[in-house]
Scaffold this motif. Sequence first.
Motif, PDB file in Angstrom:
ATOM      1  N   MET A  75      71.721  12.632  47.628  1.00  0.00           N
ATOM      2  CA  MET A  75      71.064  11.840  46.592  1.00  0.00           C
ATOM      3  C   MET A  75      70.389  10.591  47.152  1.00  0.00           C
ATOM      4  O   MET A  75      69.540   9.991  46.487  1.00  0.00           O
ATOM      5  CB  MET A  75      72.080  11.444  45.515  1.00  0.00           C
ATOM      6  CG  MET A  75      72.650  12.616  44.735  1.00  0.00           C
ATOM      7  SD  MET A  75      71.389  13.763  44.117  1.00  0.00           S
ATOM      8  CE  MET A  75      70.434  12.667  43.078  1.00  0.00           C
ATOM      9  N   ASN A  76      70.754  10.208  48.371  1.00  0.00           N
ATOM     10  CA  ASN A  76      70.118   9.046  48.998  1.00  0.00           C
ATOM     11  C   ASN A  76      69.182   9.455  50.131  1.00  0.00           C
ATOM     12  O   ASN A  76      68.727   8.607  50.896  1.00  0.00           O
ATOM     13  CB  ASN A  76      71.190   8.087  49.520  1.00  0.00           C
ATOM     14  CG  ASN A  76      71.959   7.395  48.412  1.00  0.00           C
ATOM     15  OD1 ASN A  76      71.433   6.509  47.737  1.00  0.00           O
ATOM     16  ND2 ASN A  76      73.195   7.803  48.209  1.00  0.00           N
ATOM     17  N   SER A  77      68.895  10.746  50.231  1.00  0.00           N
ATOM     18  CA  SER A  77      68.060  11.250  51.316  1.00  0.00           C
ATOM     19  C   SER A  77      66.608  11.428  50.879  1.00  0.00           C
ATOM     20  O   SER A  77      66.255  11.229  49.712  1.00  0.00           O
ATOM     21  CB  SER A  77      68.614  12.593  51.807  1.00  0.00           C
ATOM     22  OG  SER A  77      68.392  13.597  50.830  1.00  0.00           O
ATOM     23  N   ARG A  78      65.785  11.855  51.819  1.00  0.00           N
ATOM     24  CA  ARG A  78      64.370  12.085  51.541  1.00  0.00           C
ATOM     25  C   ARG A  78      64.154  13.262  50.597  1.00  0.00           C
ATOM     26  O   ARG A  78      63.074  13.412  50.021  1.00  0.00           O
ATOM     27  CB  ARG A  78      63.626  12.345  52.846  1.00  0.00           C
ATOM     28  CG  ARG A  78      63.583  11.135  53.791  1.00  0.00           C
ATOM     29  CD  ARG A  78      62.807  11.468  55.057  1.00  0.00           C
ATOM     30  NE  ARG A  78      62.745  10.318  55.964  1.00  0.00           N
ATOM     31  CZ  ARG A  78      62.145  10.352  57.155  1.00  0.00           C
ATOM     32  NH1 ARG A  78      61.570  11.485  57.563  1.00  0.00           N
ATOM     33  NH2 ARG A  78      62.126   9.281  57.900  1.00  0.00           N
ATOM     34  N   LEU A  79      65.179  14.115  50.453  1.00  0.00           N
ATOM     35  CA  LEU A  79      65.042  15.271  49.559  1.00  0.00           C
ATOM     36  C   LEU A  79      64.737  14.840  48.130  1.00  0.00           C
ATOM     37  O   LEU A  79      64.081  15.572  47.383  1.00  0.00           O
ATOM     38  CB  LEU A  79      66.332  16.102  49.579  1.00  0.00           C
ATOM     39  CG  LEU A  79      66.655  16.827  50.887  1.00  0.00           C
ATOM     40  CD1 LEU A  79      68.049  17.451  50.811  1.00  0.00           C
ATOM     41  CD2 LEU A  79      65.606  17.895  51.169  1.00  0.00           C
ATOM     42  N   MET A  80      65.204  13.660  47.741  1.00  0.00           N
ATOM     43  CA  MET A  80      64.966  13.176  46.388  1.00  0.00           C
ATOM     44  C   MET A  80      63.555  12.630  46.203  1.00  0.00           C
ATOM     45  O   MET A  80      63.140  12.326  45.092  1.00  0.00           O
ATOM     46  CB  MET A  80      65.992  12.093  46.037  1.00  0.00           C
ATOM     47  CG  MET A  80      67.411  12.630  45.865  1.00  0.00           C
ATOM     48  SD  MET A  80      67.530  13.871  44.559  1.00  0.00           S
ATOM     49  CE  MET A  80      67.175  12.871  43.112  1.00  0.00           C
ATOM     50  N   LYS A  81      62.814  12.539  47.307  1.00  0.00           N
ATOM     51  CA  LYS A  81      61.443  12.037  47.215  1.00  0.00           C
ATOM     52  C   LYS A  81      60.432  13.156  47.021  1.00  0.00           C
ATOM     53  O   LYS A  81      59.301  12.902  46.603  1.00  0.00           O
ATOM     54  CB  LYS A  81      61.099  11.224  48.465  1.00  0.00           C
ATOM     55  CG  LYS A  81      61.958   9.968  48.615  1.00  0.00           C
ATOM     56  CD  LYS A  81      61.576   9.178  49.858  1.00  0.00           C
ATOM     57  CE  LYS A  81      62.444   7.926  49.981  1.00  0.00           C
ATOM     58  NZ  LYS A  81      62.091   7.122  51.183  1.00  0.00           N
ATOM     59  N   SER A  82      60.841  14.375  47.337  1.00  0.00           N
ATOM     60  CA  SER A  82      59.966  15.532  47.131  1.00  0.00           C
ATOM     61  C   SER A  82      60.140  16.055  45.711  1.00  0.00           C
ATOM     62  O   SER A  82      61.266  16.349  45.293  1.00  0.00           O
ATOM     63  CB  SER A  82      60.309  16.635  48.135  1.00  0.00           C
ATOM     64  OG  SER A  82      59.671  17.847  47.767  1.00  0.00           O
ATOM     65  N   PRO A  83      59.067  16.181  44.937  1.00  0.00           N
ATOM     66  CA  PRO A  83      59.184  16.628  43.542  1.00  0.00           C
ATOM     67  C   PRO A  83      59.922  17.950  43.398  1.00  0.00           C
ATOM     68  O   PRO A  83      60.744  18.111  42.499  1.00  0.00           O
ATOM     69  CB  PRO A  83      57.712  16.756  43.098  1.00  0.00           C
ATOM     70  CG  PRO A  83      56.989  15.768  43.960  1.00  0.00           C
ATOM     71  CD  PRO A  83      57.678  15.840  45.291  1.00  0.00           C
ATOM     72  N   LEU A  84      59.656  18.906  44.297  1.00  0.00           N
ATOM     73  CA  LEU A  84      60.281  20.219  44.190  1.00  0.00           C
ATOM     74  C   LEU A  84      61.781  20.165  44.462  1.00  0.00           C
ATOM     75  O   LEU A  84      62.592  20.651  43.671  1.00  0.00           O
ATOM     76  CB  LEU A  84      59.614  21.204  45.162  1.00  0.00           C
ATOM     77  CG  LEU A  84      60.188  22.637  45.152  1.00  0.00           C
ATOM     78  CD1 LEU A  84      60.049  23.238  43.755  1.00  0.00           C
ATOM     79  CD2 LEU A  84      59.472  23.505  46.192  1.00  0.00           C
ATOM     80  N   SER A  85      62.151  19.575  45.595  1.00  0.00           N
ATOM     81  CA  SER A  85      63.571  19.499  45.936  1.00  0.00           C
ATOM     82  C   SER A  85      64.321  18.601  44.956  1.00  0.00           C
ATOM     83  O   SER A  85      65.485  18.858  44.618  1.00  0.00           O
ATOM     84  CB  SER A  85      63.757  18.984  47.367  1.00  0.00           C
ATOM     85  OG  SER A  85      63.169  17.702  47.536  1.00  0.00           O
ATOM     86  N   ARG A  86      63.653  17.572  44.465  1.00  0.00           N
ATOM     87  CA  ARG A  86      64.277  16.677  43.485  1.00  0.00           C
ATOM     88  C   ARG A  86      64.600  17.443  42.210  1.00  0.00           C
ATOM     89  O   ARG A  86      65.693  17.318  41.650  1.00  0.00           O
ATOM     90  CB  ARG A  86      63.340  15.507  43.173  1.00  0.00           C
ATOM     91  CG  ARG A  86      63.888  14.546  42.113  1.00  0.00           C
ATOM     92  CD  ARG A  86      62.858  13.465  41.797  1.00  0.00           C
ATOM     93  NE  ARG A  86      63.300  12.587  40.726  1.00  0.00           N
ATOM     94  CZ  ARG A  86      64.071  11.533  40.892  1.00  0.00           C
ATOM     95  NH1 ARG A  86      64.472  11.202  42.109  1.00  0.00           N
ATOM     96  NH2 ARG A  86      64.438  10.792  39.869  1.00  0.00           N
ATOM     97  N   GLU A  87      63.666  18.279  41.768  1.00  0.00           N
ATOM     98  CA  GLU A  87      63.874  19.064  40.554  1.00  0.00           C
ATOM     99  C   GLU A  87      65.030  20.044  40.720  1.00  0.00           C
ATOM    100  O   GLU A  87      65.854  20.225  39.815  1.00  0.00           O
ATOM    101  CB  GLU A  87      62.596  19.827  40.196  1.00  0.00           C
ATOM    102  CG  GLU A  87      62.695  20.629  38.913  1.00  0.00           C
ATOM    103  CD  GLU A  87      61.388  21.317  38.567  1.00  0.00           C
ATOM    104  OE1 GLU A  87      61.375  22.094  37.587  1.00  0.00           O
ATOM    105  OE2 GLU A  87      60.383  21.102  39.281  1.00  0.00           O
ATOM    106  N   VAL A  88      65.104  20.680  41.902  1.00  0.00           N
ATOM    107  CA  VAL A  88      66.181  21.638  42.172  1.00  0.00           C
ATOM    108  C   VAL A  88      67.534  20.929  42.201  1.00  0.00           C
ATOM    109  O   VAL A  88      68.515  21.403  41.616  1.00  0.00           O
ATOM    110  CB  VAL A  88      65.934  22.362  43.513  1.00  0.00           C
ATOM    111  CG1 VAL A  88      67.149  23.202  43.903  1.00  0.00           C
ATOM    112  CG2 VAL A  88      64.703  23.249  43.408  1.00  0.00           C
ATOM    113  N   LEU A  89      67.596  19.774  42.874  1.00  0.00           N
ATOM    114  CA  LEU A  89      68.853  19.039  42.984  1.00  0.00           C
ATOM    115  C   LEU A  89      69.333  18.527  41.633  1.00  0.00           C
ATOM    116  O   LEU A  89      70.506  18.663  41.277  1.00  0.00           O
ATOM    117  CB  LEU A  89      68.689  17.880  43.965  1.00  0.00           C
ATOM    118  CG  LEU A  89      68.539  18.261  45.440  1.00  0.00           C
ATOM    119  CD1 LEU A  89      68.142  17.046  46.266  1.00  0.00           C
ATOM    120  CD2 LEU A  89      69.842  18.857  45.960  1.00  0.00           C
TER     121      LEU A  89
END
Length: 448
Positions: A85-99
């Motif tokens: 939740m504090n990584s770059r994954l939350m900055k990508s719209p796609l990965s953010r939506e999945v998470l």
Amino acid sequence: MATRSLYSKVPSNLPYFCRRLKSSVAASISSGQRVTIPKLEEPYINLDDSKELFSSVTTGKLMASTFTLHVVLNEIMIDLGSWVMNSRLMKSPLSREVLLGSIEHTLYHHFCGGKTLREADRAARKLWDSGLQAMLDYGMEHADDNASCDQNVEEIIQTIASTKSHPTSQRVSDLLRWEHKDKSLHLPWKLHSFPLLSDSSPLYHTATRPEPLTLEEEHDLELGFQRLIKICENSLEANVPLLIDAEDTSIQPAIDYFTYYAAINYHRDDSPLIFNTIQAYLKDAKERLVMVKNAADKAGVPMGFKLVRGAYMSSERQLAFSLGANSPIHDCIQETHACYNDCAAFMIEGIANGSGSLILATHNIESGKLAAAKVVSLGMKKDNQNLQFAQLYGMAEALSFGLRNAGFKVSKYLPFGPVEQIVPYLLRRAEENRGFISTASMDRQLMR
């Protein structure tokens, strides 16, 4: 500064709490002496019969809860979730939506009431049908600007209506702390309140005399009071008490200032409108509780308290260490437990003598049993309107149902709001579960 509201009727008597605006005998009570709760033989809370405990919960809900607790009890998963939740994954719209989608269908559904007030209302009604009350918590973590504070006020008022600011900055707390050190300090903006600090309270946050508030800061402070007054007036009209959360010690004096001002000016005859939160893991908790309780009794002001253990242990200790000061937190968990039970006994004694109101927010089974035994030993009614227990939604279910079955009033803390806003809350819940391993493990076993 967090604010919650309690409703006491359904449909107008559906109990609620909402959130966010960013009290031995009488002699012992008045003196603040330590009160010991007797350990009685009779088990006033039965946690052994799992069928009776969870009779109001569907099999599907039990299965889902068991799975979620299995995940939450896995510390590797907690660490991984916090990292993600504090990584770059939350900055990508796609990965953010999945998470966020994954969180929504697991932790979110277990610990939260829904994305909207309407969804949370349905969840609260289900709790009511099962014999439990609900605490509605609009889940924004912190409001750092006027626009966010105003938005939170509207959410709180909407929640109040469903039943019929963060101006407390470091600066205000700094001045209140320095006023405790230097009695000659005059704060022209300060209104009448109860005692905020004791001689054992942490004062190291304010090492030097603070500058007076600027005109802009005084304006923001006044806006904060206007928001609080708006909420209090709506709550008073709807007969809805308010619970105000505790935060870290750096800003707690200002929160207490706001809270006690509201308690003095807004109450319902002999019943409190305002409940302040006391964190038992603080070394000065009992001292401050006694000071305020005695001041309120002397002033004839009905005052409510919510008793918790605390949620900022690591950050408080780190800050104290960085400033070369002793930690304001008790040195061991046993001292925190003793303080919590001592404060609970003090308040229960007061209630038995007709003074004060208390919400015992705890997941600790021993504390629940001790408080229940104290109530019975004093000959109090278990459903006394000035005493109730509370646990987080999705946690300590066995304790909640056990207390309910024994005849006590029990509420579940039910946060709601958009998934992305609730994520910080969920992460804190997962982190706090590290300290509730035994309780959560028992819940999971009984559910199985």
